[in-house]
Design a protein around this motif. Structure first.
Motif, PDB file in Angstrom:
ATOM      1  N   TYR A   1       0.834  -1.204   0.000  1.00  0.00           N
ATOM      2  CA  TYR A   1       0.000   0.000   0.000  1.00  0.00           C
ATOM      3  C   TYR A   1       0.875   1.263   0.000  1.00  0.00           C
ATOM      4  O   TYR A   1       0.660   2.185  -0.792  1.00  0.00           O
ATOM      5  CB  TYR A   1      -0.917   0.013   1.232  1.00  0.00           C
TER       6      TYR A   1
ATOM      7  N   SER B   1       2.368   2.117  -3.272  1.00  0.00           N
ATOM      8  CA  SER B   1       1.406   2.714  -4.207  1.00  0.00           C
ATOM      9  C   SER B   1       1.189   4.205  -3.899  1.00  0.00           C
ATOM     10  O   SER B   1       0.691   4.955  -4.726  1.00  0.00           O
ATOM     11  CB  SER B   1       0.059   1.978  -4.139  1.00  0.00           C
ATOM     12  N   ARG B   2       1.587   4.644  -2.686  1.00  0.00           N
ATOM     13  CA  ARG B   2       1.436   6.042  -2.284  1.00  0.00           C
ATOM     14  C   ARG B   2       2.757   6.805  -2.356  1.00  0.00           C
ATOM     15  O   ARG B   2       2.845   7.947  -1.896  1.00  0.00           O
ATOM     16  CB  ARG B   2       0.913   6.134  -0.840  1.00  0.00           C
TER      17      ARG B   2
ATOM     18  N   LEU C   1       1.220  11.640   2.497  1.00  0.00           N
ATOM     19  CA  LEU C   1       1.347  10.628   1.442  1.00  0.00           C
ATOM     20  C   LEU C   1       0.593   9.354   1.810  1.00  0.00           C
ATOM     21  O   LEU C   1      -0.131   8.785   0.989  1.00  0.00           O
ATOM     22  CB  LEU C   1       2.828  10.293   1.181  1.00  0.00           C
ATOM     23  N   LEU C   2       0.748   8.926   3.042  1.00  0.00           N
ATOM     24  CA  LEU C   2       0.157   7.639   3.441  1.00  0.00           C
ATOM     25  C   LEU C   2      -1.350   7.707   3.643  1.00  0.00           C
ATOM     26  O   LEU C   2      -2.073   6.807   3.247  1.00  0.00           O
ATOM     27  CB  LEU C   2       0.823   7.132   4.715  1.00  0.00           C
TER      28      LEU C   2
ATOM     29  N   GLY D   1      -3.387  10.419   2.785  1.00  0.00           N
ATOM     30  CA  GLY D   1      -4.117  11.271   1.848  1.00  0.00           C
ATOM     31  C   GLY D   1      -4.678  12.519   2.507  1.00  0.00           C
ATOM     32  O   GLY D   1      -5.357  13.315   1.881  1.00  0.00           O
TER      33      GLY D   1
END
Length: 289
Positions: free
Chosen positions: A194, A197-198, A283-284, A286
């Protein structure tokens, strides 16, 4: 109003016993090389607590965790002040297990130093020809024992964790040791994928687990914060050298470069830490911190 005093103070955290549960407060203290620095880092405790909350919610399909609430309205009146708001978590009481569960997905830090010497990390043989900061073919589980404050944790083999847990819980050593390993790897794989992807690489991290009253393994402590993990920006990632990071590594680097600092950091280093923590949070999750 009932007053509370911490029952346990770590380098950066305080734990309060409120009877049926605990309040864990992440302070704005920062430590490096097992020393608490003289500076405070504004908002650090709140960012770390909210980040742990994010991950606890994200992984509750893998196993239960100790989080009950991060809302001070759910805590005794003593905690309903600015000092505790945002940086405190109400948690289930657990019997914490004496193993630090470390997982490494990339080769760096002490692991890289060990690999250069003899091709192993914590006794695990790795393929030849790996570069510094390279992704490992599979994440590896490298547990350690928990040290008292001021001592260093000691890396141990998986077999040794079986012995340690068997001694404390006769007849259940293998069961608990294998659960710790399997949960650690499952949590890391889900969260690292995850985070990638961020735009963040989780190079390595550590988890801590405890047992609830029925003897079930429950995830405790903090989770996937820059204090317990190495976070690297994906942008600009290139094996073959050390990576810039969102964690305390550059604080350690600054202290090494300034041996006479007496553990007092200049304001610009502190500002940089706050900015990095906030950037990783955004980032993680949002969300802006």
């Amino acid at each position: 109003m009932q007053e509370y005093k911490p029952v346990k103070e770590g380098k950066v955290r305080e734990i309060y016993d409120i009877g049926d549960s605990l309040i864990m407060t992440a302070t704005d203290r920062i430590s490096a090389f097992d020393v608490i620095l003289k500076n405070k880092v504004t908002d650090k405790g709140a960012i770390l607590t909210q980040m742990s909350k994010f991950w606890f919610d994200f992984t509750k399909d893998i196993l239960p965790n100790h989080m009950i609430s991060t809302d001070v309205a759910d805590m005794p009146e003593f905690f309903r002040t600015e000092r505790f708001d945002g940086n405190s978590m109400k948690c289930q009481k657990l019997n914490m297990l004496p193993v630090e569960c470390i997982v490494r997905g990339y080769i760096t830090g002490s692991g890289w130093a060990s690999y250069q010497k003899n091709g192993t990390v914590c006794g695990i043989q790795l393929p030849a020809g790996l570069k510094e900061s390279e992704k490992l073919p599979e994440p590896i589980y490298t547990p350690s024992t928990k040290a008292e404050i001021g001592d260093h944790d000691e890396n141990v083999s998986y077999e040794r964790t079986v012995e340690i847990l068997e001694k404390q819980f006769p007849g259940r050593g293998v069961e608990y040791a294998s659960k710790l390993r399997d949960y650690t790897l499952a949590l890391y794989k889900k969260c690292a994928e995850y985070a990638y992807s961020r735009g963040i690489i989780i190079a390595d991290t550590k988890f801590e687990f405890g047992l609830d009253e029925e003897g079930n393994v429950v995830l405790g402590d903090e989770m996937l914060t820059p204090d317990s993990s190495r976070f690297w920006p994906l942008k600009g990632y290139e094996p073959g050298k050390g990576q810039p990071s969102y964690d305390k590594q550059f604080v350690r680097d600054w202290l090494k470069a300034n041996p006479d600092s007496d553990y007092l950091l200049p304001d610009e280093v502190i500002d940089k830490i706050i900015a990095k923590y906030k950037e990783a949070f955004k980032l993680l999750t949002g969300k802006d911190f």
